[in-house]
Enzyme design. Sequence first.
Site, PDB file in Angstrom:
ATOM      1  N   GLU A 128      37.305  35.707  36.212  1.00 47.85           N
ATOM      2  CA  GLU A 128      38.876  35.392  36.367  1.00 47.85           C
ATOM      3  C   GLU A 128      38.919  34.350  37.345  1.00 47.85           C
ATOM      4  OE1 GLU A 128      39.036  39.817  37.084  1.00 47.85           O
ATOM      5  OE2 GLU A 128      40.693  39.267  38.325  1.00 47.85           O
TER       6      GLU A 128
ATOM      7  N   LYS B  55      38.164  48.770  41.084  1.00 49.29           N
ATOM      8  CA  LYS B  55      38.120  47.387  39.917  1.00 49.29           C
ATOM      9  C   LYS B  55      38.253  46.020  40.894  1.00 49.29           C
ATOM     10  CE  LYS B  55      38.651  44.050  36.936  1.00 49.29           C
ATOM     11  NZ  LYS B  55      39.050  42.774  36.875  1.00 49.29           N
TER      12      LYS B  55
ATOM     13  N   ASP C 204      20.938  43.961  38.336  1.00 52.01           N
ATOM     14  CA  ASP C 204      21.786  44.684  37.118  1.00 52.01           C
ATOM     15  C   ASP C 204      22.899  45.091  37.899  1.00 52.01           C
ATOM     16  OD1 ASP C 204      22.484  46.250  35.653  1.00 52.01           O
ATOM     17  OD2 ASP C 204      19.920  47.238  35.752  1.00 52.01           O
TER      18      ASP C 204
HETATM   19  C1  MEV Z   1      42.150  42.828  39.341  1.00 51.58           C
HETATM   20  O1  MEV Z   1      41.305  42.032  38.381  1.00 51.58           O
HETATM   21  C2  MEV Z   1      42.277  43.444  40.109  1.00 51.58           C
HETATM   22  C3  MEV Z   1      43.456  43.725  40.792  1.00 51.58           C
HETATM   23  O2  MEV Z   1      44.256  45.390  40.244  1.00 51.58           O
HETATM   24  C4  MEV Z   1      42.587  44.956  41.644  1.00 51.58           C
HETATM   25  C5  MEV Z   1      43.814  45.918  42.184  1.00 51.58           C
HETATM   26  O3  MEV Z   1      44.591  46.133  41.530  1.00 51.58           O
HETATM   27  O4  MEV Z   1      43.721  46.064  43.541  1.00 51.58           O
HETATM   28  C6  MEV Z   1      44.056  42.842  41.271  1.00 51.58           C
END
Ligand code: MEV
Length: 426
Positions: free
Chosen positions: A84, A262, A278
């Site tokens: 990413e 995430k 892992d």
């Molecule tokens: C994108 O990979 C991660 C975000 O969506 C995290 C967040 O919203 O805090 C930007």
Amino acid sequence: MKEINSKISGFYKLPIEERQKIIADQLRLNEDELDLLKKYGYFKPEQLDTMIENVIGSYQLPLGIACNFKINGNDYLIPMVIEEPSVVAAASNAARIARKHGGFQSDKVKSVMISQIQITNLEKMDEAEKKILSNKQKILEIANQQDPLLIKLGGGAIDIEIRKFNTNFGNMLIVHLLVDVLDAMGANVVNTMAEALTCYLEDLTNGKILLRIVSNLATHRLARSTATFDKELLGGDEVVDAILNAYEFARVDPYRAATHNKGIMNGIIALTLATGNDTRAIESGAHAYASLKGQYSPLTIYHKDENGNLVGEIELPLALGIIGGMTKIHPMAKLALKILNTRDTEELCQVTAALGLAQNLAALRALASEGIQKGHMALHSRNIAKLAGVPDHLVEEVANILVKDKKIRIDYAKEILEKLNDKNSP
Ligand code: MEV
């Protein structure tokens, strides 16, 4: 439509080239595609073939370095494997902001893993519990016989815990065997120990043992890191308040907390993958820990200090290792560990937690101010330009126009390329 037959008997026994041929025939792959399958990179085909089953090739991802990290007074260059755009840049930027106030402080991390032993068919759970607890030393002794080297190095089974459940299948008593696994991730060693206890525990309790397996919710292996992010470098009081507001959103709403976490895992998994650990174990542990109090919650917390700077803290289980698994087999994982320059697993966990916090702060700052898309799109536009067939020397120029015109699309990139070609043709 191509006719696919997925029932290929003995596929796993075939040499890699034959497997490639079968796939190429079925999917009518062209020469270039077949050649791509044969590009093994730094692996030897035999190495790949022993790592997993049914191998037909190897799969590459970018390896980047996050800069500016100071953790417990030491500088680190952090290897990250991720597809990413913006993630590595964002982590480096947050680390730069944290540096002004000394960088990250990460706590000590114990290397204690949990192995679960499920005892069923118990008539009297309380009696079984008493018997297990009064024979704790014997249980630890049997477990420790399984790995003399671990004991010699100072690790081994150190304690037990009991959990009791009433289930649709009757009473269930779960023994947690706690094992200090030192520098390993530890799943193999704790699984071996748990299996070795089967007969003894069945005789002791008159129960029937079913599962014996590591728990990825490694609550005895928590990593914590904290940092003060400078108010001015963040963009002033307004940005600090906006970040706190964004954090509050994640605190009250699991839909937001999932995305918040995430973002944290963007950093944590990139380093986990780079070091050959892992990733699934780390993901499941993190998300289970995030829900442990009943509601799925953010893995970080934030507050303002007396000077208006933003203080962030992260806490999550990190079952990482620097020995065992892929860490010493995968050539790039070995190199990544060398670049990271950590002396042991504890230090690796301390760095990983700091990286997760940095990643989260960077995302919150972008979201709460200019929005995430601006930075994302600048990088994305270059990929779009390449996909549109723009030659390397024009990628930057075309990408800039895509961003300026807010039309980051392949068709538009082609249109611009045509215009540039027309302009440059004699
Ligand atoms: C994108 O990979 C991660 C975000 O969506 C995290 C967040 O919203 O805090 C930007």
